[in-house]
Design an enzyme around this catalytic site. Structure first.
Site, PDB file in Angstrom:
ATOM      1  N   ASP A   9      -1.859 -18.383   4.143  1.00 35.66           N
ATOM      2  CA  ASP A   9      -2.864 -19.250   3.494  1.00 35.66           C
ATOM      3  C   ASP A   9      -3.399 -20.288   4.478  1.00 35.66           C
ATOM      4  OD1 ASP A   9      -0.226 -19.967   3.337  1.00 35.66           O
ATOM      5  OD2 ASP A   9      -0.316 -20.893   1.366  1.00 35.66           O
TER       6      ASP A   9
ATOM      7  N   ASP B  87      -5.717  -6.677   5.412  1.00 36.88           N
ATOM      8  CA  ASP B  87      -6.903  -6.219   4.685  1.00 36.88           C
ATOM      9  C   ASP B  87      -7.783  -7.416   4.322  1.00 36.88           C
ATOM     10  OD1 ASP B  87      -8.645  -4.630   3.350  1.00 36.88           O
ATOM     11  OD2 ASP B  87      -7.273  -4.054   1.737  1.00 36.88           O
TER      12      ASP B  87
ATOM     13  N   TYR C 172       0.816  -1.212   0.000  1.00 31.40           N
ATOM     14  CA  TYR C 172       0.000   0.000   0.000  1.00 31.40           C
ATOM     15  C   TYR C 172       0.850   1.262   0.000  1.00 31.40           C
ATOM     16  CZ  TYR C 172      -4.090  -2.871   0.914  1.00 31.40           C
ATOM     17  OH  TYR C 172      -5.098  -3.803   0.819  1.00 31.40           O
TER      18      TYR C 172
END
Ligand code: NAD
Length: 333
Positions: free
Chosen positions: A204, A228, A124
């Site tokens: 994951d 996020d 970001y």
């Protein structure tokens, strides 16, 4: 003395849920002097920026800020007002408590975890460029300073709220340098908190374990992008984006906002669910030291949702936002 709070309605369903939230917060009896601030696509169309300097100055002057969702164009246009806000005010920690709510039907009844997301760097950073036509590069920045700061925030939060475990979520098996540095910082910080268990999990696998058995997690600490995604996954565990709060916290300023977006599909229909913004307001009231009002607000929400008679459509009911607000006000009376 009244608390000075800036409210930013934002775009889409933002103004609807903000109006609803303010009516309910005021009904708790807490003394707040509300001052409107502007951010998002609507103000950008008028004045050419989605985060005017006057809004930033106003937030700095306020004791806290309550923000509605703001629209960000995909693949074009100005940078997100949220990202700009977090960067300008150095709101480095995104706090998302995710807790089951009585009456909100989901697969799980015992979710009670906190997602702590680093807010200022990672992918970001907004550093993207075209290398040659057809090839773009997006740069992931991870620093020791920001990683240590967010790890400390997560452990401090755990200590303050009597939580038992902090789990660092990563992909250091692939991103050995960047995520490796993040993990190293988390490990270093963890040594100062011997009473709190510290564990690590690959992102994951974390998603898999979260949907299988969320009760095994307590506090999760993540870089910006994983945070996020995982925080929205966690929202799904307790009933969706309409019922999850969020706070962006810095050393000096704090902005409280829902996790959800502007919901253009239902904007203007009067059926948006203000619960997420109200639960964010609960965090804001705690931040302002208004513990009693915060508790009463949560109690009213749990009562109304627990009864299951006045639910907005996203929770399977037919109530309008206004009907829900009236039910909450009656529960607070
Ligand atoms: P979204 O959260 O707006 O919508 C996803 C789904 O959830 C939709 O079906 C929507 O109707 C539903 N939903 C969301 N909030 C709800 C609520 N309070 N009550 C009832 N239903 C609700 O996500 P999106 O469609 O991916 O994004 C739309 C816009 O919102 C984009 O411009 C995006 O940039 C912006 N956005 C802003 C923020 C923010 O300001 N914090 C966060 C996420 C997305």
């Amino acid at each position: 003395m009244a608390h000075k709070v800036t409210y930013i309605p934002g775009d889409g369903i933002g103004p609807e849920v903000m109006e609803a939230a303010i009516a309910v917060i005021d009904a708790t009896g807490v003394s707040i002097e509300w001052e409107k601030g502007e951010a998002g696509a609507e103000v950008e169309a008028r004045v050419g920026t989605n985060l005017p300097t006057s809004t930033l100055e106003q937030i700095i002057r306020s004791h806290a800020t309550l923000k509605g969702p703001t629209e960000t164009g995909v693949g074009k246009g100005a940078k997100s007002a949220n990202v700009a806000l977090r960067k300008s005010l150095d709101l480095y920690a995104n706090l998302r408590p995710v807790k089951s709510i009585p009456g909100v039907k989901t697969r799980y009844e015992d979710v009670d975890l906190v997602v702590v997301r680093e807010n200022t760097e990672d992918l970001y950073s907004g550093l993207e460029h075209i290398v040659v036509p057809g090839v773009v590069e997006s740069i992931k920045i991870i620093t020791e300073k920001a990683s240590t700061r967010i790890a400390r925030f997560a452990f401090e939060h755990a200590r303050k709220h009597g939580r038992k475990k902090v789990t660092a979520v990563h992909k250091a098996n692939i991103m050995k340098l960047s995520d490796g540095l993040f993990l190293e910082c988390c490990r270093n910080v963890s040594r100062a908190y011997p009473e709190i268990e510290y564990t690590e999990i690959i992102v994951d696998n974390c998603c898999l374990q979260l949907v299988r058995d969320p009760s095994r997690f307590d506090v999760l600490v993540l870089e910006n992008l994983y945070g996020d995604i995982v925080s929205d996954l966690c929202a799904g565990l307790v009933g969706g984006l309409g019922v999850v709060p969020g706070a962006n916290i810095g050393e000096v300023n704090a902005v409280f906002e829902a996790v959800h977006g502007t919901a253009p599909d239902i904007a203007g229909k009067g059926i948006a669910n203000p619960t997420a913004l109200l639960l964010s307001a609960e965090l804001m009231l705690q931040h302002l030291g208004e513990m009693d009002a915060a508790k009463r607000l949560r109690g009213a929400i749990e009562r109304v949702l627990g009864e299951g008679r006045v639910l907005n459509p996203d929770l399977g009911g037919t109530a309008t936002t206004k009907e829900y607000v009236e039910a909450l006000k009656a529960a607070l009376a």
